[in-house]
Design a protein around this motif. Structure first.
Motif, PDB file in Angstrom:
ATOM      1  N   GLN A   1     -15.172  35.808  24.119  1.00 34.72           N
ATOM      2  CA  GLN A   1     -15.251  36.924  25.055  1.00 34.72           C
ATOM      3  C   GLN A   1     -14.032  36.945  25.988  1.00 34.72           C
ATOM      4  OE1 GLN A   1     -19.064  36.247  26.885  1.00 34.72           O
ATOM      5  NE2 GLN A   1     -20.169  37.452  25.336  1.00 34.72           N
ATOM      6  N   THR A   2     -13.609  35.783  26.428  1.00 33.62           N
ATOM      7  CA  THR A   2     -12.440  35.688  27.303  1.00 33.62           C
ATOM      8  C   THR A   2     -11.195  36.229  26.599  1.00 33.62           C
ATOM      9  OG1 THR A   2     -13.335  33.778  28.473  1.00 33.62           O
ATOM     10  CG2 THR A   2     -10.953  34.078  28.560  1.00 33.62           C
ATOM     11  N   PHE A   3     -10.990  35.813  25.353  1.00 33.47           N
ATOM     12  CA  PHE A   3      -9.805  36.256  24.632  1.00 33.47           C
ATOM     13  C   PHE A   3      -9.906  37.722  24.220  1.00 33.47           C
ATOM     14  CE2 PHE A   3      -8.845  31.783  24.535  1.00 33.47           C
ATOM     15  CZ  PHE A   3      -7.473  31.794  24.728  1.00 33.47           C
ATOM     16  N   GLN A   4     -11.099  38.201  24.004  1.00 28.17           N
ATOM     17  CA  GLN A   4     -11.276  39.626  23.712  1.00 28.17           C
ATOM     18  C   GLN A   4     -10.912  40.446  24.948  1.00 28.17           C
ATOM     19  OE1 GLN A   4     -15.322  40.827  22.670  1.00 28.17           O
ATOM     20  NE2 GLN A   4     -14.469  41.863  20.876  1.00 28.17           N
ATOM     21  N   GLN A   5     -11.347  39.985  26.100  1.00 25.16           N
ATOM     22  CA  GLN A   5     -11.007  40.658  27.354  1.00 25.16           C
ATOM     23  C   GLN A   5      -9.496  40.610  27.582  1.00 25.16           C
ATOM     24  OE1 GLN A   5     -12.475  38.643  30.843  1.00 25.16           O
ATOM     25  NE2 GLN A   5     -11.962  40.343  32.212  1.00 25.16           N
ATOM     26  N   LEU A   6      -8.888  39.471  27.322  1.00 30.83           N
ATOM     27  CA  LEU A   6      -7.438  39.338  27.481  1.00 30.83           C
ATOM     28  C   LEU A   6      -6.715  40.318  26.567  1.00 30.83           C
ATOM     29  CD1 LEU A   6      -4.915  37.876  28.577  1.00 30.83           C
ATOM     30  CD2 LEU A   6      -5.203  36.229  26.710  1.00 30.83           C
ATOM     31  N   GLN A   7      -7.141  40.397  25.315  1.00 31.84           N
ATOM     32  CA  GLN A   7      -6.495  41.303  24.372  1.00 31.84           C
ATOM     33  C   GLN A   7      -6.601  42.748  24.846  1.00 31.84           C
ATOM     34  OE1 GLN A   7      -8.349  41.731  20.571  1.00 31.84           O
ATOM     35  NE2 GLN A   7      -6.574  42.729  19.666  1.00 31.84           N
ATOM     36  N   GLN A   8      -7.777  43.151  25.309  1.00 36.59           N
ATOM     37  CA  GLN A   8      -7.964  44.512  25.793  1.00 36.59           C
ATOM     38  C   GLN A   8      -7.056  44.805  26.987  1.00 36.59           C
ATOM     39  OE1 GLN A   8     -12.175  44.671  26.529  1.00 36.59           O
ATOM     40  NE2 GLN A   8     -12.679  45.108  24.392  1.00 36.59           N
ATOM     41  N   ARG A   9      -6.957  43.870  27.896  1.00 38.90           N
ATOM     42  CA  ARG A   9      -6.101  44.073  29.072  1.00 38.90           C
ATOM     43  C   ARG A   9      -4.626  44.087  28.683  1.00 38.90           C
ATOM     44  NH1 ARG A   9      -7.998  40.049  33.626  1.00 38.90           N
ATOM     45  NH2 ARG A   9      -6.494  41.248  34.829  1.00 38.90           N
ATOM     46  N   MET A  10      -4.250  43.238  27.709  1.00 35.31           N
ATOM     47  CA  MET A  10      -2.841  43.180  27.300  1.00 35.31           C
ATOM     48  C   MET A  10      -2.392  44.466  26.609  1.00 35.31           C
ATOM     49  SD  MET A  10      -2.257  39.239  26.051  1.00 35.31           S
ATOM     50  CE  MET A  10      -0.686  39.621  25.317  1.00 35.31           C
ATOM     51  N   THR A  11      -3.284  45.126  25.876  1.00 43.14           N
ATOM     52  CA  THR A  11      -2.882  46.338  25.156  1.00 43.14           C
ATOM     53  C   THR A  11      -2.484  47.462  26.106  1.00 43.14           C
ATOM     54  OG1 THR A  11      -5.156  47.153  24.972  1.00 43.14           O
ATOM     55  CG2 THR A  11      -4.297  45.856  23.122  1.00 43.14           C
ATOM     56  N   HIS A  12      -2.887  47.372  27.356  1.00 38.85           N
ATOM     57  CA  HIS A  12      -2.560  48.411  28.330  1.00 38.85           C
ATOM     58  C   HIS A  12      -1.307  48.093  29.151  1.00 38.85           C
ATOM     59  CE1 HIS A  12      -6.233  50.511  27.379  1.00 38.85           C
ATOM     60  NE2 HIS A  12      -6.919  49.401  27.542  1.00 38.85           N
ATOM     61  N   LEU A  13      -0.702  46.956  28.893  1.00 38.00           N
ATOM     62  CA  LEU A  13       0.498  46.587  29.650  1.00 38.00           C
ATOM     63  C   LEU A  13       1.690  47.442  29.237  1.00 38.00           C
ATOM     64  CD1 LEU A  13       0.449  42.669  29.648  1.00 38.00           C
ATOM     65  CD2 LEU A  13      -0.144  44.209  31.524  1.00 38.00           C
ATOM     66  N   THR A  14       2.495  47.834  30.225  1.00 35.81           N
ATOM     67  CA  THR A  14       3.788  48.467  29.996  1.00 35.81           C
ATOM     68  C   THR A  14       4.728  47.958  31.076  1.00 35.81           C
ATOM     69  OG1 THR A  14       3.353  50.400  31.406  1.00 35.81           O
ATOM     70  CG2 THR A  14       2.788  50.598  29.060  1.00 35.81           C
ATOM     71  N   ALA A  15       6.008  48.081  30.826  1.00 30.99           N
ATOM     72  CA  ALA A  15       7.003  47.708  31.823  1.00 30.99           C
ATOM     73  C   ALA A  15       8.143  48.710  31.741  1.00 30.99           C
ATOM     74  CB  ALA A  15       7.513  46.289  31.576  1.00 30.99           C
ATOM     75  N   THR A  16       8.680  49.074  32.897  1.00 28.94           N
ATOM     76  CA  THR A  16       9.772  50.042  32.969  1.00 28.94           C
ATOM     77  C   THR A  16      10.899  49.450  33.788  1.00 28.94           C
ATOM     78  OG1 THR A  16       8.242  51.900  32.835  1.00 28.94           O
ATOM     79  CG2 THR A  16      10.421  52.368  33.703  1.00 28.94           C
ATOM     80  N   ALA A  17      12.129  49.667  33.314  1.00 28.91           N
ATOM     81  CA  ALA A  17      13.317  49.238  34.047  1.00 28.91           C
ATOM     82  C   ALA A  17      14.273  50.423  34.138  1.00 28.91           C
ATOM     83  CB  ALA A  17      13.991  48.066  33.346  1.00 28.91           C
ATOM     84  N   THR A  18      14.931  50.532  35.281  1.00 32.58           N
ATOM     85  CA  THR A  18      15.886  51.607  35.528  1.00 32.58           C
ATOM     86  C   THR A  18      17.220  50.974  35.902  1.00 32.58           C
ATOM     87  OG1 THR A  18      14.091  52.998  36.348  1.00 32.58           O
ATOM     88  CG2 THR A  18      16.326  53.681  36.909  1.00 32.58           C
TER      89      THR A  18
END
Length: 181
Positions: free
Chosen positions: A32-49
């Protein structure tokens, strides 16, 4: 009792059953912990200017660019400089992503879990800190792989291949004979 072999040998059946139930609960919590981690990681983005605001790059949770923008400030700029800014922004965004993954893993997975370090390590390996990838002093940091330089054409044309003759057909040793006979 979190290993692959929980060590039930030598226990009486009732005790082994209780230990197996505890072990199964631990595995379920870990899943369950790793499933939660995977779900949260799929929403990560990063932007650089870029510092001058001419270029912006956004990457998804895998570090793949989802946005490459050249703003009005970049229009008419030197293509090589814009290319270098795009690559620098890509590297910066991926480095940010690696940091976000590390924070997310630390917040989600127990510290003593070896899987957590493997996840963070894989992002760190793929997207090293910018300080580790900076060019040495005096270097441009630009690899002109595949770049066509403005050069003068060669003074003499390359040597031409001789024209084919009828004897060239006999290179295989069969002459005019069919190999299907």
């Amino acid at each position: 009792m979190t290993g692959a072999n929980p060590g039930f040998e030598g226990m009486d059946p009732a005790q082994a059953g209780q230990e197996m139930a505890r072990w199964a609960e631990q595995l379920q919590r870990k899943a369950q912990t790793f499933q939660q981690l995977q779900q949260r990681m799929t929403h990560l983005t990063a932007t650089a200017t870029s510092p001058d605001g001419a270029v912006r790059v956004t990457v998804d949770s895998q570090g793949v660019p989802t946005e490459l923008t050249v703003t009005e400030r970049g229009r008419g700029g030197d293509p090589a400089a814009l290319s270098a800014q795009l690559m620098a922004c890509l590297t910066s965004a991926q480095t940010q992503l690696s940091g976000q993954v590390q924070e997310l893993v630390q917040d989600t997975v127990p510290e003593d879990d070896p899987s957590a370090e493997r996840i963070v390590g894989s992002y760190r390996d793929r997207f090293p800190d910018q300080a580790e990838t900076e060019p040495e002093a005096g270097g441009t940091g630009v690899l002109d792989v595949g770049r066509i330089e403005d050069e003068e054409p060669p003074s003499a044309p390359p040597p031409r291949r001789p024209a084919r003759t009828d004897t060239d057909d006999d290179e295989d040793g069969w002459g005019d004979q069919s190999i299907l006979r």
